[in-house]
Design a protein around this motif. Sequence first.
Motif, short mmCIF file in Angstrom:
data_model
loop_
_atom_site.label_atom_id
_atom_site.label_comp_id
_atom_site.label_asym_id
_atom_site.label_seq_id
_atom_site.Cartn_x
_atom_site.Cartn_y
_atom_site.Cartn_z
N VAL A 1 48.46 20.21 -25.14
CA VAL A 1 46.91 20.36 -26.00
C VAL A 1 46.71 18.95 -26.32
CG1 VAL A 1 47.54 20.72 -28.39
CG2 VAL A 1 46.18 22.18 -26.86
N LEU A 2 46.99 18.50 -26.22
CA LEU A 2 46.63 17.01 -26.74
C LEU A 2 46.18 16.53 -26.03
CD1 LEU A 2 45.89 13.99 -28.50
CD2 LEU A 2 48.90 13.67 -27.59
N ASP A 3 46.49 16.53 -24.72
CA ASP A 3 46.61 15.56 -23.59
C ASP A 3 45.06 16.46 -22.66
OD1 ASP A 3 48.34 14.03 -22.97
OD2 ASP A 3 49.79 14.93 -22.26
N PHE A 4 45.02 17.63 -22.74
CA PHE A 4 44.21 18.71 -22.16
C PHE A 4 43.10 18.27 -23.28
CE2 PHE A 4 41.67 22.31 -22.33
CZ PHE A 4 41.68 22.79 -21.64
N PHE A 5 42.73 18.20 -24.66
CA PHE A 5 41.68 18.21 -25.00
C PHE A 5 41.38 16.95 -25.28
CE2 PHE A 5 42.55 22.52 -26.76
CZ PHE A 5 41.08 23.63 -26.66
N GLY A 6 42.37 15.85 -25.08
CA GLY A 6 42.28 14.10 -24.76
C GLY A 6 41.57 14.06 -23.80
N LYS A 7 41.11 14.52 -22.69
CA LYS A 7 40.17 14.41 -21.70
C LYS A 7 38.75 14.71 -21.92
CE LYS A 7 43.58 14.95 -17.58
NZ LYS A 7 44.84 15.43 -19.37
N LEU A 8 38.71 15.68 -22.64
CA LEU A 8 37.04 16.56 -23.06
C LEU A 8 36.52 15.00 -23.99
CD1 LEU A 8 37.68 19.83 -23.21
CD2 LEU A 8 36.48 18.69 -21.25
N PHE A 9 37.35 14.97 -24.91
CA PHE A 9 36.75 13.62 -25.49
C PHE A 9 36.55 12.59 -24.37
CE2 PHE A 9 38.49 9.72 -28.06
CZ PHE A 9 37.60 9.44 -28.60
N LEU A 10 37.65 12.16 -24.24
CA LEU A 10 37.22 11.03 -22.74
C LEU A 10 35.80 10.94 -22.17
CD1 LEU A 10 41.01 10.45 -21.60
CD2 LEU A 10 39.82 8.88 -23.66
N ILE A 11 35.43 12.33 -21.82
CA ILE A 11 34.10 12.28 -21.15
C ILE A 11 33.26 12.72 -21.81
CG2 ILE A 11 32.94 14.19 -20.21
CD1 ILE A 11 35.80 15.27 -18.68
N ASN A 12 33.28 13.14 -22.93
CA ASN A 12 31.98 13.27 -23.48
C ASN A 12 31.18 11.49 -23.99
OD1 ASN A 12 30.85 14.49 -25.65
ND2 ASN A 12 31.21 13.15 -27.47
N PHE A 13 32.59 11.35 -24.76
CA PHE A 13 32.48 9.12 -25.11
C PHE A 13 32.26 8.59 -24.10
CE2 PHE A 13 33.88 5.27 -25.85
CZ PHE A 13 33.63 4.94 -26.93
N ALA A 14 32.40 8.46 -22.50
CA ALA A 14 31.53 8.15 -22.02
C ALA A 14 29.69 8.14 -21.48
CB ALA A 14 31.97 7.79 -20.42
N ILE A 15 29.99 9.22 -21.57
CA ILE A 15 28.53 9.85 -21.79
C ILE A 15 27.30 9.22 -22.97
CG2 ILE A 15 26.56 11.73 -21.06
CD1 ILE A 15 28.55 11.42 -18.87
N GLY A 16 28.49 9.56 -24.24
CA GLY A 16 27.67 9.20 -25.02
C GLY A 16 27.63 8.06 -25.45
N VAL A 17 28.23 6.79 -24.72
CA VAL A 17 28.10 4.89 -24.78
C VAL A 17 26.53 5.53 -24.22
CG1 VAL A 17 28.95 2.89 -23.71
CG2 VAL A 17 30.38 4.47 -25.21
N VAL A 18 26.90 5.54 -23.05
CA VAL A 18 25.40 5.16 -22.12
C VAL A 18 23.91 5.78 -22.69
CG1 VAL A 18 24.08 5.78 -19.82
CG2 VAL A 18 26.48 5.98 -19.82
N THR A 19 24.17 6.63 -23.77
CA THR A 19 22.98 7.25 -24.21
C THR A 19 22.61 6.53 -25.02
OG1 THR A 19 23.77 9.15 -25.05
CG2 THR A 19 23.35 9.79 -22.73
N GLY A 20 23.52 6.10 -25.74
CA GLY A 20 23.25 5.43 -26.92
C GLY A 20 22.98 3.86 -26.71
N ILE A 21 23.30 3.14 -26.21
CA ILE A 21 22.13 2.43 -25.39
C ILE A 21 21.07 2.62 -25.57
CG2 ILE A 21 22.97 0.30 -23.86
CD1 ILE A 21 25.89 0.66 -23.41
N VAL A 22 20.51 2.90 -24.57
CA VAL A 22 19.41 3.55 -24.22
C VAL A 22 18.50 3.08 -25.35
CG1 VAL A 22 17.89 4.70 -23.26
CG2 VAL A 22 19.72 4.01 -21.15
N GLN A 23 19.74 3.96 -26.26
CA GLN A 23 18.19 4.43 -27.53
C GLN A 23 18.06 3.23 -27.96
OE1 GLN A 23 20.62 6.87 -30.37
NE2 GLN A 23 18.44 7.06 -31.71
N GLU A 24 18.56 2.65 -28.28
CA GLU A 24 18.81 1.51 -29.51
C GLU A 24 18.16 0.34 -28.37
OE1 GLU A 24 21.76 -0.19 -30.74
OE2 GLU A 24 23.26 0.77 -31.45
N PHE A 25 18.14 0.54 -27.28
CA PHE A 25 16.74 -0.34 -26.45
C PHE A 25 15.41 -0.50 -27.56
CE2 PHE A 25 20.08 -1.92 -23.04
CZ PHE A 25 20.26 -3.16 -24.09
#
Length: 463
Positions: A53-77
């Motif tokens: 179950v860790l492996d299963f939800f770890g993937k959802l965590f990684l997907i969300n982390f990736a999209i969040g990084v992109v949007t956060g950088i734009v916000q600070e600019f």
Amino acid sequence: MVASMTVLLSRWQFAATTIYHFLFVPVTIGLGLIVAILQTAAYRSGDDRYERVLDFFGKLFLINFAIGVVTGIVQEFQFGMNWSAYSAYVGNIFGPPLAIEGLLAFFMESTFLGVWLFGKDRVPRRVHLASIWLVSIGTMLSAAFILAANSWMQHPVGYRIDPATHQAVMTNFWAILTNELFLVTLFHTLLASFLTGSALVLGISLWQYHRSTETREVFAAGARVSLIVMLISALLMGLDGHIDGQVIAETQPMKLAAGEALYNTSRGASESILTIGNLHDKPIFSIGIPHVLSLLATDHWNGVVQGINQLQAAMVRQYGPGSYIPPVALDYWSFRIMAGIGAVIILIALWGGWLLYHHRLEQSRWFAKVALWTIPLPFIANTTGWIYTETGRQPWIVYGLLKTSQGASHLSPWSVGITLVGFTVLYGILAVVDISLMVRYGRRSLEPGADTETEHEVGSLIY
């Protein structure tokens, strides 16, 4: 006219990018904690159910982390692009927390995320476990430094105005980190994040549990862990909301008054539950609980709560002519949506706790259906909560020091409008990508060997 249009469009652009980015922040923090707890359970027990179950939800965590990084950088600019006057005025104070967030917290997150993602079976198990906990702590530290900067905008402390440059200069960094508004806001945000992540894991786990008999025990483990996190967070959130309200009453009384549509100072003020019609005068229908607002804001049954009209008059005397009243209707309803959803989630968490105590959590199909529909509720509450937080301090961009109308860059409305449309389209595409990936991996059947096939596929989203 041109300047006011630029300010308006800049506000819309920053609001859109911030709200969009904040859809991912609570999920990242909440999922990070739950994934770390699941891996700890797997490490201590050696139970394969936790590992899967860790492996299963770890993937959802990684997907969300990736999209969040992109949007956060734009916000600070945008601080430099759209709000250069604000950045010049408070950059000496606002800059250090953001710099620390990037150099310490985000560096910590990304480094140990790489160790966790690619280090499985390559580094000692203790190191691998420590790496996910450091990732989780890093997400919380990242939120902390950003909230420290934002809380200073809400309640400026530890600064002076340089008489030569007329800019705000930091005099006490520790005062900023111990700002009473920052401390309650951080605690509130972390609890909201834990609720968001736990609601996501709980809803998906119970849906998967009733979907397939072959993996029931695996997702039962995820449901139990997430329900415990959800229950603890929900109960603490109720207590924190009371403390948060008292700090706002002390530091930003106009925000509190706007959120309650309280126009005149009252002793033993009522807590407005619902008002239909004109919030200012003669509503069609209104429900209020006498004395409760005073009790929540002051801890006294007949405590005095300041009203909008009296606060407006006092601020005119202090700051000069102008309107210092935020958008009352927006603040009133955004607060009620946030608080109402919070109350519903507490009830759902208590129901789940009762089922867990009686060993019926996974078997209840009714609760599984409710849990699945609970997933979007924290997202709505998070969004309306931030709308109330940010609009409730208007017309100030830095409370009592700098008005929003004075903080924007000298840009043409056309240039801001074009980027606003561009960001909206870009974020729309990212939303489709994120939802598609989350649904795809959330609906995927958990079968032996399926996890290792997609580890590098998901990891490539980040590295």
